[in-house]
Design a protein around this motif. Structure first.
Motif, PDB file in Angstrom:
ATOM      1  N   GLU A 280       0.734  -1.197  -0.095  1.00 39.06           N
ATOM      2  CA  GLU A 280       0.058   0.009  -0.016  1.00 39.06           C
ATOM      3  C   GLU A 280       0.857   1.194   0.072  1.00 39.06           C
ATOM      4  OE1 GLU A 280      -2.967   0.065   3.002  1.00 39.06           O
ATOM      5  OE2 GLU A 280      -3.750  -2.077   2.336  1.00 39.06           O
TER       6      GLU A 280
ATOM      7  N   ASN B 246       0.939   3.508  -2.926  1.00 43.00           N
ATOM      8  CA  ASN B 246       0.034   4.577  -3.540  1.00 43.00           C
ATOM      9  C   ASN B 246       0.131   5.891  -2.405  1.00 43.00           C
ATOM     10  OD1 ASN B 246      -1.158   2.708  -5.381  1.00 43.00           O
ATOM     11  ND2 ASN B 246      -2.294   1.533  -3.838  1.00 43.00           N
ATOM     12  N   GLU B 247       1.129   5.754  -1.470  1.00 42.07           N
ATOM     13  CA  GLU B 247       1.219   6.917  -0.406  1.00 42.07           C
ATOM     14  C   GLU B 247       2.302   7.680  -0.832  1.00 42.07           C
ATOM     15  OE1 GLU B 247       0.983   4.691   2.942  1.00 42.07           O
ATOM     16  OE2 GLU B 247      -1.115   4.150   2.749  1.00 42.07           O
TER      17      GLU B 247
END
Length: 220
Positions: free
Chosen positions: A89, A92-93
């Motif tokens: 994840e 996407n950050e």
């Protein structure tokens, strides 16, 4: 050849990855039982650092070593899977303004390096779509395919970043005056001073003071 050097924590990635690593271990479906012993061990160097009797660089290195100690006995594939799952994840950050700069440097033909104290498997997973030329992080010691916690890590921070940059660029003719570097912390100062175009990314107070005094670019 021009180079563009990027820090990771607080720069390309807007947060500190150690907190993410702690939370991941705490909630892991298999390894969560290792969290409490790890946390207790971590408190001693952390509190000594807060009391200003233990240097920050040693505290950071010790913290990284203790994290690996909690994963003692895992095979290489298990370690790789652990960090890959943790990092999914994170892609996407990323700090989009820094990603845009990185891609601009690639388009312009600059040699791009990512240099960080974070563990290399994490860096590789998070940046696998960015076409970075050299990803330099803290390597995880392995022996016979198993995590070797008897080997001390070589934590990449401070002037060790410069050492690894020099090693990666050995034999290349670098145009340092027209090269760039990006960092958010005073610990990045030795890397920022290498180049003619240093950029302070959302800098903490100590780096901000230096950047403002020297009229470096500040990227908010």
């Amino acid at each position: 050849m021009r180079v563009a050097i990027f820090d990771f924590d607080g720069t390309l990635y807007p947060q500190e990855t150690y907190k993410l690593m702690m939370n991941y271990l705490k909630k892991h479906p298999i390894h969560s039982t290792k969290y409490q012993p790890f946390y207790r061990a971590l408190m001693k160097p952390y509190l000594a650092y807060k009391m200003k009797i233990y240097p920050e660089n040693k505290m950071k290195a010790k913290s990284m070593q203790l994290y690996l100690d909690a994963l003692k006995g895992l095979h290489q594939q298990e370690i790789e899977t652990y960090f890959e799952d943790m990092s999914k994840e994170m892609r996407n950050e990323l700090n989009q303004s820094v990603v845009d700069r990185l891609q601009k440097h690639l388009i312009e033909g600059d040699h791009v390096l990512l240099v960080s104290g974070a563990f290399t498997p994490m860096l590789n997973e998070v940046t696998r779509d960015l076409a970075i030329h050299n990803v330099i992080g803290t390597e995880i010691p392995m022996s016979n395919g198993i995590l070797d916690t008897n080997k001390a890590i070589y934590h990449i921070q401070g002037e060790r970043k410069n050492e690894m940059i020099e090693k990666a660029l050995q034999g290349l003719d670098i145009d340092w005056k027209n090269s760039s570097a990006y960092g958010d912390s005073i610990s990045d100062i030795t890397v920022l001073e290498l180049v003619g175009n240093p950029v302070a990314v959302r800098p903490e107070s100590r780096l901000r003071a230096v950047a403002e005094k020297r009229k470096w670019e500040i990227l908010w």
